[in-house]
Write an enzyme that holds these catalytic residues in place. Structure first.
Site, mmCIF file in Angstrom:
data_model
loop_
_atom_site.group_PDB
_atom_site.id
_atom_site.type_symbol
_atom_site.label_atom_id
_atom_site.label_comp_id
_atom_site.label_asym_id
_atom_site.label_seq_id
_atom_site.Cartn_x
_atom_site.Cartn_y
_atom_site.Cartn_z
ATOM 1 N N HIS A 65 0.850 -1.462 -0.089
ATOM 2 C CA HIS A 65 -0.084 0.217 -0.493
ATOM 3 C C HIS A 65 1.321 1.313 0.399
ATOM 4 O O HIS A 65 1.825 1.084 0.194
ATOM 5 C CB HIS A 65 -1.053 -0.218 1.134
ATOM 6 C CG HIS A 65 0.274 0.027 2.333
ATOM 7 N ND1 HIS A 65 0.059 -1.133 3.381
ATOM 8 C CD2 HIS A 65 0.191 1.460 3.246
ATOM 9 C CE1 HIS A 65 1.302 -0.714 4.512
ATOM 10 N NE2 HIS A 65 0.553 0.564 4.325
ATOM 11 N N CYS A 187 2.192 3.780 11.622
ATOM 12 C CA CYS A 187 3.291 2.943 10.393
ATOM 13 C C CYS A 187 3.613 4.553 10.324
ATOM 14 O O CYS A 187 3.164 5.278 9.757
ATOM 15 C CB CYS A 187 2.962 1.580 9.942
ATOM 16 S SG CYS A 187 0.495 2.687 9.021
#
Length: 672
Positions: A65, A187
């Site tokens: 992603h 993240c």
């Protein structure tokens, strides 16, 4: 999520055998629907995100992603692989692959939907259904939630539901109050791993009978935990790969600090660990639980390792000032000539239509930027040691070093002194009534005074003398001594490709030109360092071009990017090659770098800019000979790499189709 994924974005028979091929196959579906405008640009963004941390998860899931300017709208593509594809998960290949594409400026609602999908992936009923679904339309419906078991609609709802469920479970299993944990997950992209770690911790909390509440700090922003909830918590878990925002809220409690993937893969261990710390009475200090540099290392690291990290913290923050200031000064010289350094202040004389006025403006802005080098170096060394409380005494000590002409050596010493003083103050037991003013008044006041006294009265003069001695030595270099220095710096630049040794050589060179009137020897040193640093990536790019069969398909793709990285003086472009085959890449790179550094010195090439690669060739003295020095080093390194790789009994091109996958596997931990 109805328009994020359709049947056209589903491939239930994904035939790709590598993660790069899988991402390309799914991305091509996005391109065909107009969701992605530039396939190669988008895949480069996906690869950049993958290099930060592998996106494989336990349970056979891969979630490549990224956020990219080449994405027109948030999109999700799904592929199912019968053979499995290695995405770096500890338990093996992934058979369920989700490619998540978010625009660079995706709004909060879309990112929240994508984060909800990330949470669904922790639901075994959901993943089992995807493994058994028979057609693309049904798979898309499952992912959209039309047919799948309902998941919490938002991260905040999920946190509340799981917290309540965990409390109910704890109440039902024990008459005592449950152990209470607060956690933060984050993240780099804030889309997938952030919410997966939150879901995993919440599930583990329910199974363990503890009350756990998670604050996911994602791209869509975050909802701060109630201060009362934090105050009542018995322990804290940080599962993050980017700094925790407002970390001081959690100080004074037993804390476990790990990467985000640990929160996904071993949440039960983290819960047990924080409970153990609570039982032993281990709590964090009144400041942030760990410093930005220290949290990247292991608790058992020696002082030498920690010292290197502290110094690299300062250097990493200083380099952008070096690049900006140096390039602006060099631009001023290029436009107005070297006499521009005697121009009056642009505050007193500036003519909009006069070229020399613009040259003087560039030169003077660059000079101001250069003025920050030593204070920033010292300030962020102290920051690496003691976090934010170290900034004030670090900057004060660095400015004193500049004032007394102690230079970079003074900045190094000032930063270490400031960090050490603050760390010593933080170890003193403070009455609770005074803790509120410690970081704002007491620590800055006392530490700045101590560092100031030491720099002005005790160590400043000896350091200034040492700095002057080093400068005089550099100015006196000529002939064979200068050539040997060029070779040594070339070896250092190519030894670890952007690592500590590389940074020492680069800092040594930039220290020489970080003055208003650098010497000719200093500019020769800077030229040699930049030339040598360009050799490894350019050599790898050339080697993959002339003898591509000696490299894996992935390495050949990396070779294309290495042309640009090398030309831009980004030595890290050779890291993928060095990580995969260090003995056949690093020694040849060092040989080529040493030759280039020596030739640059021998040719008398000079450079006023600290960065820029081939884009600052017009600012280089003896530019043609300088380019020849680089070309010679690149050719030597390329020849050595080709010879060494050719001596192997097998080559990637001659192996079976499965071999490249096996060969690529060792690279995965390096990319992490």
């Amino acid at each position: 999520m109805s328009d994020m994924i359709t049947a056209d974005l589903v491939d239930l028979d994904l035939s790709a055998d590598t993660k790069e091929a899988a991402a390309r196959a799914l991305a091509e579906r996005m391109v065909s629907l107009g969701r992605v405008t530039d396939l190669e640009g988008f895949l480069a963004d996906v690869a950049t995100r993958e290099a930060q941390m592998p996106t494989g998860l336990d349970g056979g899931i891969g979630i490549p992603h990224c956020r990219s300017e080449h994405v027109t709208e948030p999109t999700l593509a799904f592929g199912r692989s019968a053979a499995g594809i290695d995405f770096g998960a500890p338990d093996g290949p992934a058979d369920l692959i989700f490619l998540i594409a978010a625009p660079a400026g995706a709004d909060d609602a879309h990112l929240t939907i994508l984060s909800s999908l990330a949470r669904q992936l922790m639901n075994t009923e959901f993943t089992d259904a995807l493994r058994s679904v028979g057609d693309a339309g049904s798979a898309a419906a499952l992912i959209r939630g039309d047919e799948a078991p309902a998941a919490p609609s938002t991260p905040e709802d999920s946190v509340a539901v799981s917290a309540a469920a965990s409390a109910d479970t704890a109440t039902a299993t024990t008459p005592d109050a449950p152990f209470r944990i607060v956690a933060v997950t984050s993240c780099p992209t804030g889309i997938a791993h952030t919410y997966m770690a939150a879901e995993s911790l919440e599930n583990a909390g329910r199974e363990a009978g503890v009350d756990i509440v998670v604050e996911p700090q994602g791209s869509a922003g975050f909802t701060r935990l109630d201060p009362a909830v934090i105050a009542a918590a018995d322990g804290v878990i940080f599962a993050h790969d980017v700094p925790v925002r407002e970390k001081d809220r959690f100080a004074g409690k037993p804390t476990v600090d790990v990467g985000v993937k640990a929160g996904i893969n071993r949440p039960a261990e983290l819960i047990s660990e924080v409970r153990g710390k609570a039982e032993r009475g281990e709590v964090t200090s009144g400041s942030a639980p760990s410093t930005p540099v220290e949290r990247a290392g292991e608790s058992g690291e020696g002082y030498g390792t920690r010292l290197r990290k502290w110094l690299m913290s300062g250097v990493s923050y200083m380099v952008p000032f070096v690049a900006a200031g140096g390039l602006l000064i060099a631009l001023g010289f290029a436009i107005g000539g070297y006499e521009i350094k005697t121009a009056p202040s642009v505050m007193d004389h500036f003519v909009w239509t006069q070229v020399d006025s613009w040259a003087a403006l560039m030169f003077q802005i660059g000079g101001v930027a250069f003025g920050f080098l030593v204070p920033v170096l010292a300030g962020y060394i102290a920051y690496g040691m003691a976090d934010r409380p170290g900034l004030v005494p670090g900057f004060v000590g660095g400015m004193i070093a500049s004032t007394i002409s102690a230079g970079f050596l003074g900045g190094l010493v000032a930063g270490l002194l400031a960090g050490g003083v603050v760390m010593a103050i933080q170890r003193i037991t403070i009455p609770p009534v005074l803790r509120g003013i410690m970081p704002v008044v007491v620590i800055p006041l006392i530490s700045s005074a101590i560092v100031g006294v030491l720099m002005f009265v005790v160590v400043g003069k000896p350091i200034a003398s040492a700095q002057k001695g080093m400068t005089d030595w550099l100015d006196g270099l000529s002939g064979s001594n200068a050539i040997l220095l060029g070779a040594l710096l070339g070896l250092m630049m190519c030894f670890d490709l952007g690592g500590p040794v590389n940074k020492v050589a680069y800092t040594f060179a930039t220290a020489g030109i970080a003055v208003s009137s650098p010497s000719d020897s200093a500019m020769k040193t800077m030229a040699a360092v930049m030339a040598a640093g360009m050799v490894p990536p350019l050599a790898m790019a050339l080697a993959t071009t002339v003898r591509g069969k000696l490299f894996t398909p992935t390495e050949r793709e990396n070779g294309k990017a290495a042309w640009v990285l090398g030309a831009s003086f980004i030595s890290e472009g050779a890291i993928p090659f060095a990580a995969a085959d260090p003995l056949r890449v690093i020694p040849p790179s060092m040989v080529g770098g040493a030759i280039t550094g020596a030739l640059s010195m021998a040719f008398g090439a000079t450079l006023r800019a600290p960065h820029g690669g081939i884009f600052v060739v017009p600012l280089i003295g003896h530019a043609f000979l300088y380019l020849i020095a680089i070309a010679v080093g690149v050719c030597v390194t390329t020849a050595l790499v080709v010879v060494l790789k050719g001596m192997r009994k097998t080559t990637p091109a001659a192996e079976t189709p499965a071999a490249p996958v096996a060969e690529a596997a060792p690279k995965q931990p390096v990319a992490a």
